[in-house]
Design a protein around this motif. Structure first.
Motif, mmCIF file in Angstrom:
data_model
loop_
_atom_site.group_PDB
_atom_site.id
_atom_site.type_symbol
_atom_site.label_atom_id
_atom_site.label_comp_id
_atom_site.label_asym_id
_atom_site.label_seq_id
_atom_site.Cartn_x
_atom_site.Cartn_y
_atom_site.Cartn_z
ATOM 1 N N LEU A 93 66.984 7.385 59.981
ATOM 2 C CA LEU A 93 68.447 7.737 60.774
ATOM 3 C C LEU A 93 68.317 9.233 61.686
ATOM 4 O O LEU A 93 67.650 10.193 61.301
ATOM 5 N N SER A 94 68.984 9.112 62.868
ATOM 6 C CA SER A 94 68.899 10.028 63.815
ATOM 7 C C SER A 94 67.422 10.394 64.138
ATOM 8 O O SER A 94 66.986 11.709 64.359
ATOM 9 N N GLY A 95 66.989 9.566 64.732
ATOM 10 C CA GLY A 95 65.367 9.703 65.479
ATOM 11 C C GLY A 95 65.226 10.488 66.337
ATOM 12 O O GLY A 95 64.375 11.422 66.557
ATOM 13 N N HIS A 96 66.183 10.505 67.306
ATOM 14 C CA HIS A 96 66.183 11.196 68.663
ATOM 15 C C HIS A 96 66.763 12.843 68.485
ATOM 16 O O HIS A 96 66.271 13.841 68.352
ATOM 17 N N LEU A 97 68.105 12.692 68.584
ATOM 18 C CA LEU A 97 69.076 13.991 68.423
ATOM 19 C C LEU A 97 68.832 14.617 67.252
ATOM 20 O O LEU A 97 68.869 15.750 67.138
ATOM 21 N N GLY A 98 68.631 13.883 66.113
ATOM 22 C CA GLY A 98 68.576 14.736 64.929
ATOM 23 C C GLY A 98 66.920 14.850 64.750
ATOM 24 O O GLY A 98 66.896 15.755 63.648
ATOM 25 N N GLY A 99 66.164 14.619 65.378
ATOM 26 C CA GLY A 99 64.651 14.988 65.239
ATOM 27 C C GLY A 99 63.766 14.337 64.012
ATOM 28 O O GLY A 99 62.750 14.861 63.869
ATOM 29 N N ALA A 100 64.442 13.404 63.648
ATOM 30 C CA ALA A 100 63.823 12.609 62.700
ATOM 31 C C ALA A 100 62.416 12.053 63.061
ATOM 32 O O ALA A 100 61.370 11.967 62.329
ATOM 33 N N ASN A 101 62.372 11.534 64.143
ATOM 34 C CA ASN A 101 61.051 10.900 64.589
ATOM 35 C C ASN A 101 59.978 12.183 64.657
ATOM 36 O O ASN A 101 58.703 11.777 64.143
ATOM 37 N N LYS A 102 60.294 13.183 65.098
ATOM 38 C CA LYS A 102 59.300 14.113 65.548
ATOM 39 C C LYS A 102 58.962 14.718 63.987
ATOM 40 O O LYS A 102 57.684 15.078 63.428
ATOM 41 N N LEU A 103 60.018 15.161 63.046
ATOM 42 C CA LEU A 103 59.849 15.424 61.606
ATOM 43 C C LEU A 103 58.873 14.538 60.967
ATOM 44 O O LEU A 103 58.122 14.847 60.127
ATOM 45 N N THR A 104 59.059 13.242 61.503
ATOM 46 C CA THR A 104 58.441 12.256 60.411
ATOM 47 C C THR A 104 56.823 12.115 60.841
ATOM 48 O O THR A 104 56.049 12.427 59.939
ATOM 49 N N HIS A 105 56.477 12.779 61.917
ATOM 50 C CA HIS A 105 55.084 12.690 62.591
ATOM 51 C C HIS A 105 54.505 14.333 61.720
ATOM 52 O O HIS A 105 53.465 14.092 61.184
ATOM 53 N N LYS A 106 55.390 15.131 61.746
ATOM 54 C CA LYS A 106 54.989 16.382 61.030
ATOM 55 C C LYS A 106 54.663 16.185 59.680
ATOM 56 O O LYS A 106 53.486 16.514 59.056
ATOM 57 N N ILE A 107 55.695 15.637 58.944
ATOM 58 C CA ILE A 107 55.515 15.368 57.522
ATOM 59 C C ILE A 107 54.130 14.368 57.086
ATOM 60 O O ILE A 107 53.508 14.661 56.088
ATOM 61 N N ALA A 108 53.972 13.357 57.885
ATOM 62 C CA ALA A 108 53.154 12.415 57.510
ATOM 63 C C ALA A 108 51.710 13.045 58.077
ATOM 64 O O ALA A 108 50.671 12.723 56.962
ATOM 65 N N GLU A 109 51.589 13.837 58.561
ATOM 66 C CA GLU A 109 50.257 14.621 58.920
ATOM 67 C C GLU A 109 50.092 15.734 57.698
ATOM 68 O O GLU A 109 48.934 15.668 57.332
ATOM 69 N N LEU A 110 51.231 16.251 57.151
ATOM 70 C CA LEU A 110 51.061 17.356 56.293
ATOM 71 C C LEU A 110 50.552 16.524 54.800
ATOM 72 O O LEU A 110 49.947 17.131 54.109
ATOM 73 N N ILE A 111 51.159 15.320 54.507
ATOM 74 C CA ILE A 111 50.845 14.500 53.268
ATOM 75 C C ILE A 111 49.722 13.536 53.500
ATOM 76 O O ILE A 111 49.534 12.719 52.614
ATOM 77 N N ASN A 112 49.097 13.216 54.757
ATOM 78 C CA ASN A 112 48.123 12.324 54.882
ATOM 79 C C ASN A 112 48.768 10.947 54.650
ATOM 80 O O ASN A 112 48.274 10.224 53.932
ATOM 81 N N ALA A 113 49.838 10.764 55.223
ATOM 82 C CA ALA A 113 50.475 9.567 55.220
ATOM 83 C C ALA A 113 50.700 8.821 56.545
ATOM 84 O O ALA A 113 50.374 9.136 57.570
ATOM 85 N N THR A 114 51.138 7.456 56.528
ATOM 86 C CA THR A 114 51.594 6.561 57.757
ATOM 87 C C THR A 114 52.741 6.967 58.139
ATOM 88 O O THR A 114 53.727 6.538 57.409
ATOM 89 N N PRO A 115 53.131 7.431 59.533
ATOM 90 C CA PRO A 115 54.358 7.622 60.052
ATOM 91 C C PRO A 115 54.765 6.284 60.233
ATOM 92 O O PRO A 115 54.270 5.473 60.966
ATOM 93 N N VAL A 116 56.526 5.980 60.219
ATOM 94 C CA VAL A 116 56.971 4.718 60.630
ATOM 95 C C VAL A 116 57.938 4.998 61.626
ATOM 96 O O VAL A 116 58.956 5.466 60.949
ATOM 97 N N ILE A 117 57.846 4.615 63.004
ATOM 98 C CA ILE A 117 58.955 4.877 63.692
ATOM 99 C C ILE A 117 59.555 3.513 64.440
ATOM 100 O O ILE A 117 58.673 2.757 64.677
ATOM 101 N N THR A 118 60.602 3.439 64.643
ATOM 102 C CA THR A 118 60.883 1.799 65.136
ATOM 103 C C THR A 118 61.905 2.019 66.349
ATOM 104 O O THR A 118 62.224 0.951 66.853
ATOM 105 N N THR A 119 62.275 3.118 66.746
ATOM 106 C CA THR A 119 63.297 3.235 67.997
ATOM 107 C C THR A 119 62.495 2.737 69.349
ATOM 108 O O THR A 119 61.167 2.944 69.558
ATOM 109 N N SER A 120 63.506 1.788 69.955
ATOM 110 C CA SER A 120 62.557 1.129 71.196
ATOM 111 C C SER A 120 62.064 1.951 72.326
ATOM 112 O O SER A 120 60.734 1.700 72.793
#
Length: 338
Positions: free
Chosen positions: A93-120
């Protein structure tokens, strides 16, 4: 960014603790708090108190927990979903204005996980108008127009940006030249546009992007060299990808009003500096401000750079860069609400 991490299992709790340790070392993360279980009770509180919520749990639990709380892409916090094993980080939720997409990439890198982004716009390698606003710390006057402009961007239509010729938009040109996502734009200049606004138009639609005030708070040892203060400032804004032309103001305490290095920095960058009165600093309270007993013992206040920045940025402003030390210099950055 203030982050809450909530888990429901023992394995999820362990992952949350490890993630918090990593985030606490990040100057762009103001605070990270952990919550465990009591999902129904906690979510309504977290939704209004934090910029982002990381939910380590099954997606079904998360969706049912936030469904009744969702209001608007402008006000809803970023929501991330992580499985117990830390295999996937999903921007929910709130991928753009809330910053979820960027945070997803940051967290995925920190824990060596796969980021999942679905916004068009992201999956099609296009720059959303709301992404541009978020990255450049601009407010949007009418969020209902976001969908129209993002669809136009996906359809490869050219947007017209109208700006004031007297404004300093180096930050905008630099951003558009360097961003890896695509957006086709043309520029017009008009003195009828405020110097802190960008008017974006297409086919009778218009959206106004307005600069939110960015204030850099500065503390330093007496007699600190200008070069060292400038170095600390540049390192801080680099971490946030803020162009120096986007800084609206510098701030410090009035005890620093004769500090040559700060005065020279203000002159060299052509950015005004506000020296906040000691009485205001004594009265200022914020859970996000780091308190220094050493500073209090000398000046009767618990901090310089963070409270000075927040007071100067105005009511309900927030820290986007917590107090960080650079060889005798402390830097923080605050952002106005509007």
């Amino acid at each position: 960014m203030k982050i809450a991490i909530i888990s429901v299992s023992d394995k999820g709790k362990d992952l949350a603790s490890k993630l918090k340790e990593k985030l606490d070392d990040d100057s762009t993360i103001i605070r990270t708090d952990l919550y465990h279980k009591n999902v129904r009770k906690n979510f309504p509180i977290l939704f209004n108190e934090y910029d982002a919520i990381i939910a380590i749990m099954a997606s079904g639990i998360l969706i049912r927990s936030i469904a009744s709380l969702i209001e608007s892409k402008v006000t809803d916090p970023a929501i991330l979903n992580i499985d117990d094993n830390g295999n996937f980080v999903i921007s929910t939720l709130s991928g753009h204005l809330g910053g979820a997409n960027k945070l997803t990439h940051k967290i995925a890198e920190l824990i060596n996980a796969t980021p999942v982004i679905t916004t068009s716009t992201d999956v099609n390698k296009r720059l959303g108008i709301d992404v541009l606003a978020k990255d450049l710390y601009l407010s949007i006057d009418d969020s209902k127009e976001i969908l129209f402009f993002n669809k136009a961007i996906l359809d490869e239509k050219k947007l017209n940006f109208k700006i004031n010729p007297d404004g300093n938009f180096d930050y905008l040109f630099d951003y558009l030249n360097n961003v890896t996502l695509e957006m086709d734009v043309s520029f017009d200049y008009s003195k009828e546009v405020d110097a802190d606004e960008i008017h974006v138009a297409l086919d009778g639609h218009e959206i106004i992007l307005k600069e939110r005030k960015i204030v850099v708070g500065i503390g330093c040892r007496r007699g600190k060299e200008f070069e060292k203060i400038q170095e600390g400032l540049f390192k801080s804004i680099d971490e946030l990808n803020i162009h120096k032309s986007r800084i609206n103001m510098l701030a410090s305490a009035e005890i620093k009003k004769d500090e040559a290095g700060i005065l020279q920095l203000s002159k060299e960058l052509d950015i005004p500096v506000n020296f906040v009165e000691i009485d205001k600093l004594k009265l200022f309270e914020s859970r996000d401000v780091q308190k220094s007993d050493f500073v209090y013992s000398k000046f009767g206040i618990y901090g310089v750079c963070e409270p000075s920045a927040l007071i100067t940025a105005g009511f309900d402003s927030k820290l986007i860069y917590k107090k960080t030390s650079y060889d005798g210099v402390t830097i923080s950055i605050a952002l106005s609400k509007y």
